[in-house]
Design a protein around this motif. Structure first.
Motif, PDB file in Angstrom:
ATOM      1  N   HIS A  47       1.010  -1.261   0.039  1.00 15.88           N
ATOM      2  CA  HIS A  47      -0.021  -0.080   0.149  1.00 15.88           C
ATOM      3  C   HIS A  47       0.996   0.990  -0.078  1.00 15.88           C
ATOM      4  CE1 HIS A  47      -3.650   2.332   1.848  1.00 15.88           C
ATOM      5  NE2 HIS A  47      -3.115   2.981   0.882  1.00 15.88           N
ATOM      6  N   VAL A  48       1.075   2.152  -0.969  1.00 15.23           N
ATOM      7  CA  VAL A  48       1.752   2.990  -1.260  1.00 15.23           C
ATOM      8  C   VAL A  48       1.082   4.394  -0.920  1.00 15.23           C
ATOM      9  CG1 VAL A  48       3.236   4.387  -2.824  1.00 15.23           C
ATOM     10  CG2 VAL A  48       3.068   1.846  -3.026  1.00 15.23           C
ATOM     11  N   LEU A  49       1.391   5.285  -0.339  1.00 17.98           N
ATOM     12  CA  LEU A  49       0.962   6.379   0.064  1.00 17.98           C
ATOM     13  C   LEU A  49       1.789   7.557  -0.664  1.00 17.98           C
ATOM     14  CD1 LEU A  49      -0.887   8.398   1.519  1.00 17.98           C
ATOM     15  CD2 LEU A  49       0.541   8.458   3.390  1.00 17.98           C
ATOM     16  N   VAL A  50       1.334   8.175  -1.612  1.00 19.32           N
ATOM     17  CA  VAL A  50       1.737   9.329  -2.433  1.00 19.32           C
ATOM     18  C   VAL A  50       1.403  10.457  -1.911  1.00 19.32           C
ATOM     19  CG1 VAL A  50       2.126  10.397  -4.767  1.00 19.32           C
ATOM     20  CG2 VAL A  50       1.915   7.931  -4.576  1.00 19.32           C
ATOM     21  N   ILE A  51       2.468  11.577  -1.420  1.00 18.73           N
ATOM     22  CA  ILE A  51       1.943  12.734  -0.862  1.00 18.73           C
ATOM     23  C   ILE A  51       2.669  13.770  -1.770  1.00 18.73           C
ATOM     24  CG2 ILE A  51       2.499  14.280   1.015  1.00 18.73           C
ATOM     25  CD1 ILE A  51       2.879  11.836   3.063  1.00 18.73           C
ATOM     26  N   GLY A  52       1.762  14.681  -2.230  1.00 24.10           N
ATOM     27  CA  GLY A  52       2.187  15.771  -3.081  1.00 24.10           C
ATOM     28  C   GLY A  52       0.946  16.217  -3.548  1.00 24.10           C
ATOM     29  N   GLY A  53       1.215  17.232  -4.753  1.00 24.02           N
ATOM     30  CA  GLY A  53       0.147  17.805  -5.653  1.00 24.02           C
ATOM     31  C   GLY A  53      -0.222  19.089  -4.809  1.00 24.02           C
ATOM     32  N   ALA A  54       0.416  19.975  -4.529  1.00 16.79           N
ATOM     33  CA  ALA A  54      -0.064  21.508  -4.140  1.00 16.79           C
ATOM     34  C   ALA A  54      -0.970  21.979  -5.418  1.00 16.79           C
ATOM     35  CB  ALA A  54       1.180  22.270  -3.804  1.00 16.79           C
ATOM     36  N   GLY A  73      -0.989  17.074  10.136  1.00 19.10           N
ATOM     37  CA  GLY A  73      -1.807  16.442  11.265  1.00 19.10           C
ATOM     38  C   GLY A  73      -2.927  15.451  10.538  1.00 19.10           C
ATOM     39  N   ASP A  74      -3.235  15.785   9.457  1.00 14.35           N
ATOM     40  CA  ASP A  74      -4.169  15.053   8.673  1.00 14.35           C
ATOM     41  C   ASP A  74      -3.714  13.715   8.243  1.00 14.35           C
ATOM     42  OD1 ASP A  74      -6.111  16.909   9.046  1.00 14.35           O
ATOM     43  OD2 ASP A  74      -5.925  17.766   7.251  1.00 14.35           O
ATOM     44  N   LEU A  75      -2.528  13.526   8.232  1.00 13.01           N
ATOM     45  CA  LEU A  75      -1.638  12.551   7.742  1.00 13.01           C
ATOM     46  C   LEU A  75      -1.692  11.026   8.582  1.00 13.01           C
ATOM     47  CD1 LEU A  75       1.357  14.059   5.804  1.00 13.01           C
ATOM     48  CD2 LEU A  75      -0.730  12.992   4.860  1.00 13.01           C
ATOM     49  N   GLY A  76      -2.269  11.376   9.888  1.00 10.82           N
ATOM     50  CA  GLY A  76      -1.882  10.319  10.734  1.00 10.82           C
ATOM     51  C   GLY A  76      -2.586   8.952  10.333  1.00 10.82           C
ATOM     52  N   SER A  77      -3.501   8.856   9.960  1.00  4.46           N
ATOM     53  CA  SER A  77      -4.472   7.828   9.878  1.00  4.46           C
ATOM     54  C   SER A  77      -3.999   7.015   8.451  1.00  4.46           C
ATOM     55  CB  SER A  77      -6.131   7.967   9.594  1.00  4.46           C
ATOM     56  OG  SER A  77      -6.419   8.839   8.607  1.00  4.46           O
ATOM     57  N   LEU A  78      -3.631   7.876   7.416  1.00  7.12           N
ATOM     58  CA  LEU A  78      -3.224   7.477   6.105  1.00  7.12           C
ATOM     59  C   LEU A  78      -1.611   6.875   6.396  1.00  7.12           C
ATOM     60  CD1 LEU A  78      -3.999  10.491   3.823  1.00  7.12           C
ATOM     61  CD2 LEU A  78      -5.229   8.452   4.078  1.00  7.12           C
ATOM     62  N   LEU A  79      -1.022   7.352   7.051  1.00  7.26           N
ATOM     63  CA  LEU A  79       0.506   6.776   7.351  1.00  7.26           C
ATOM     64  C   LEU A  79       0.283   5.329   7.947  1.00  7.26           C
ATOM     65  CD1 LEU A  79       2.121  10.025   8.580  1.00  7.26           C
ATOM     66  CD2 LEU A  79       2.854   8.687   6.523  1.00  7.26           C
ATOM     67  N   ALA A  80      -0.815   5.352   9.013  1.00  2.31           N
ATOM     68  CA  ALA A  80      -1.124   4.273   9.826  1.00  2.31           C
ATOM     69  C   ALA A  80      -1.391   2.972   9.025  1.00  2.31           C
ATOM     70  CB  ALA A  80      -2.087   4.371  10.785  1.00  2.31           C
ATOM     71  N   ARG A  81      -2.073   3.348   7.702  1.00  5.35           N
ATOM     72  CA  ARG A  81      -2.415   2.074   6.825  1.00  5.35           C
ATOM     73  C   ARG A  81      -1.331   1.652   5.956  1.00  5.35           C
ATOM     74  NH1 ARG A  81      -7.560   5.015   7.395  1.00  5.35           N
ATOM     75  NH2 ARG A  81      -7.238   5.896   5.374  1.00  5.35           N
ATOM     76  N   ALA A  82      -0.520   2.679   5.659  1.00  5.81           N
ATOM     77  CA  ALA A  82       0.433   2.424   4.355  1.00  5.81           C
ATOM     78  C   ALA A  82       1.512   1.586   4.683  1.00  5.81           C
ATOM     79  CB  ALA A  82       0.868   3.922   3.766  1.00  5.81           C
ATOM     80  N   ASP A  83       2.192   1.056   3.804  1.00  8.12           N
ATOM     81  CA  ASP A  83       3.322   0.446   4.075  1.00  8.12           C
ATOM     82  C   ASP A  83       4.536   1.253   3.618  1.00  8.12           C
ATOM     83  OD1 ASP A  83       2.174  -2.263   4.445  1.00  8.12           O
ATOM     84  OD2 ASP A  83       1.791  -2.351   2.409  1.00  8.12           O
ATOM     85  N   LEU A  84       4.510   2.127   2.742  1.00  8.92           N
ATOM     86  CA  LEU A  84       5.609   3.180   2.345  1.00  8.92           C
ATOM     87  C   LEU A  84       5.123   4.445   1.950  1.00  8.92           C
ATOM     88  CD1 LEU A  84       7.411   2.324  -0.744  1.00  8.92           C
ATOM     89  CD2 LEU A  84       5.299   1.198  -0.103  1.00  8.92           C
ATOM     90  N   VAL A  85       5.917   5.372   1.704  1.00 10.21           N
ATOM     91  CA  VAL A  85       5.374   6.821   1.616  1.00 10.21           C
ATOM     92  C   VAL A  85       6.434   7.123   0.161  1.00 10.21           C
ATOM     93  CG1 VAL A  85       5.364   9.208   2.249  1.00 10.21           C
ATOM     94  CG2 VAL A  85       4.647   7.421   3.725  1.00 10.21           C
ATOM     95  N   ALA A  86       5.654   7.712  -0.717  1.00 11.23           N
ATOM     96  CA  ALA A  86       6.617   8.262  -1.739  1.00 11.23           C
ATOM     97  C   ALA A  86       6.046   9.775  -1.710  1.00 11.23           C
ATOM     98  CB  ALA A  86       6.187   7.867  -3.001  1.00 11.23           C
TER      99      ALA A  86
END
Length: 501
Positions: free
Chosen positions: A250-257, A307-320
């Motif tokens: 499960h990849v969490l991609v963080i970006g897109g301003a 602060g909104d990332l907490g639950s998303l990080l908890a479910r992810a296996d890694l972050v891009a």
């Protein structure tokens, strides 16, 4: 893309010279015999690639590279070609094997013309036998003039061992450099041929071992290793018949301003196409509802702050993190929050620029800078990075830890261990397009999510991305877009195709 028969071991100039000396100590071998074998290998290449070229001009220098040129000229003349030899070094100054090769050329009636600043207009093939692997200073005066003349002539150019003006170790230009149509490297491949300006200067790259014993070559230490998709595709294997998405990462991609949502979208879609089981994109709320309209398989969440990332990080296996992140308060807040988590990270784009502002070391991330970002990470300019990509890679590894991917022609990968760096020989200039780096971020993240360690994922991901670019380029390099690369990723990442290739 270079031919698949090239060896994977790469060497610096000093290592190549040591191997050359060791080879001369083998039974039935000598420096003169190696020179003859080099000439025969070059002659075979001329016969295969330019069979119709009747008028050939060979430019020779004063060392063994010049000797190779004299030997080749003699063989071409014997084969019925019209050969002119232009020399930048007076024949009486030649020594050892080069002097012998010059005498042999004269013995068959070959003339030697001193360089007078021009090439014969009717030449159908030019041979660069000016300088070999020992060049360390920028070319000047008549040497630079000769290189400019070679580049300006309409005939194709064959470079012997190394295009004149290319640094054998760094892949950088020393004042002027020959832009060859083809290069034939002898005994071993020099690492500078495959990165920096090397791929653009050597043209089609060929190699000949000159019959040097394989045991001698395999016993010698290497400076780097060439990688390509053919050598890396086995890492994926064939997906098990009972696999489910929870086992595929499960990849969490963080970006897109605002205004940069496409970068995150490209990274997310590339991760899916490279085999990730689940992909969530955490992006700016202004466009979160629109980001996956044409790709509903992507899960999208709008986030106001870290602060909104907490639950998303908890479910992810890694972050891009990084594609389209920006460097305003929103992007900075997300970056700081991600640094607090202990998930594996793939860091790109503006996340790298934020890291450059406040450097730190981690062992659990993959950093993927292009030369400009690498310069900011090291506190130097892009030109300094490109002047010695191997040194820049080593400095990045030392300063930031983890796995480093230095993008560009001949992308370099440095693992967390002390193994030699890897150089990718796949890829093409059509990949110099907006979003291609975001695609690589998604591909590497997907491979980590499927169980590869960071170094293995970086090497395989770089090659998968480059090979996908080569497949996409079948429709043309100019005008290729990042989406074309994504489309090709799926077919190559399918373990069944690789297994039966």
């Amino acid at each position: 893309m270079n031919q698949p028969s090239l060896p994977h071991a790469l060497y610096r100039a000093d290592q190549a010279r040591a191997l050359d000396r060791a080879a001369c100590l083998q039974p039935e071998l000598s420096g003169r015999e190696l020179m003859e074998r080099a000439a025969r290998a070059a002659q075979r290449l001329v016969a295969a690639r330019w069979p119709q070229a009747r008028r050939i001009c060979v430019l020779v220098g004063g060392g063994n590279n010049g000797g190779d040129g004299y030997a080749l000229a003699r063989l071409l003349r014997r084969a019925g070609r019209e050969v002119r030899v232009l020399s930048l070094v007076a024949p009486e100054r030649l020594r050892h094997e080069a002097a012998e090769a010059c005498r042999d050329w004269r013995a068959v009636g070959g003339a030697i013309e001193p360089w007078r600043g021009g090439l014969p207009e009717d030449a159908e093939l030019l041979v660069d036998a000016l300088l070999g692997i020992g060049l360390e200073r920028p070319l000047r005066e008549h040497w630079a003039e000769a290189v400019r003349a070679l580049n300006a002539h309409p005939a194709p150019v064959l470079a012997l061992d190394l295009p004149t003006g290319l640094h054998a170790d760094r892949g950088a230009v020393l004042g002027e450099v020959v832009r060859a149509s083809a290069t034939i490297s002898f005994i071993v491949l020099k690492q500078g041929l495959l990165t920096g300006v090397g791929p653009g200067c050597c043209g089609r790259l060929h190699w000949d071992s000159l019959g040097v014993a394989e045991g001698l070559l395999t016993a010698a230490p290497v400076s780097a290793r060439r990688i390509d998709w053919a050598s890396q595709c086995a890492c994926l294997g064939v997906r098990r018949r009972d696999a489910h998405k929870g086992q595929c990462g499960h990849v969490l991609v963080i970006g897109g301003a605002p205004g940069m949502s496409g970068a995150a979208r490209l990274a997310g879609e590339a991760a899916l196409r490279a085999g990730a089981g689940l992909v969530t994109i955490a992006t700016h709320p202004t466009h979160a509802a629109l980001l996956n309209l044409t790709r509903p398989e992507l899960m999208v969440r709008g986030v106001e702050h870290g602060g909104d990332l907490g639950s998303l990080l908890a479910r992810a296996d890694l972050v891009a993190i990084g594609p389209g992140l920006g460097r305003d308060a929103w992007g900075r807040g997300l970056w700081q929050r991600v640094l607090e988590c202990r998930l594996p990270l793939v860091v790109d784009a503006d996340a790298l620029n934020l890291l450059a502002e406040q450097p730190l070391r981690r062992d659990d991330w993959v950093l993927t800078p292009h030369p400009g970002e690498a310069g900011r990470l090291l506190g130097c300019g892009t030109a300094a990075v490109e002047a010695d990509r191997f040194a820049a890679l080593a400095a990045l590894r030392q300063k930031y830890g983890g796995v480093l991917v230095l993008k560009g022609a001949g992308t370099l990968v440095g693992g967390a261990d002390e193994t030699p760096p890897a150089v990718c020989s796949d890829g093409n200039p059509g990949m110099a397009t907006a979003g291609a780096g975001d695609v690589l971020t998604g591909v590497v993240a997907a491979l980590i999510g499927q169980g590869m360690d960071a170094g293995e994922a970086a090497r395989a991901g770089v090659c998968l991305h480059a090979a996908a670019g080569d497949r996409a380029a079948r429709a043309g390099e100019r005008g290729m877009i990042a989406g074309d690369i994504i489309e090709a990723v799926r077919a190559l990442a399918d373990g069944r195709e690789n297994h039966h290739a």
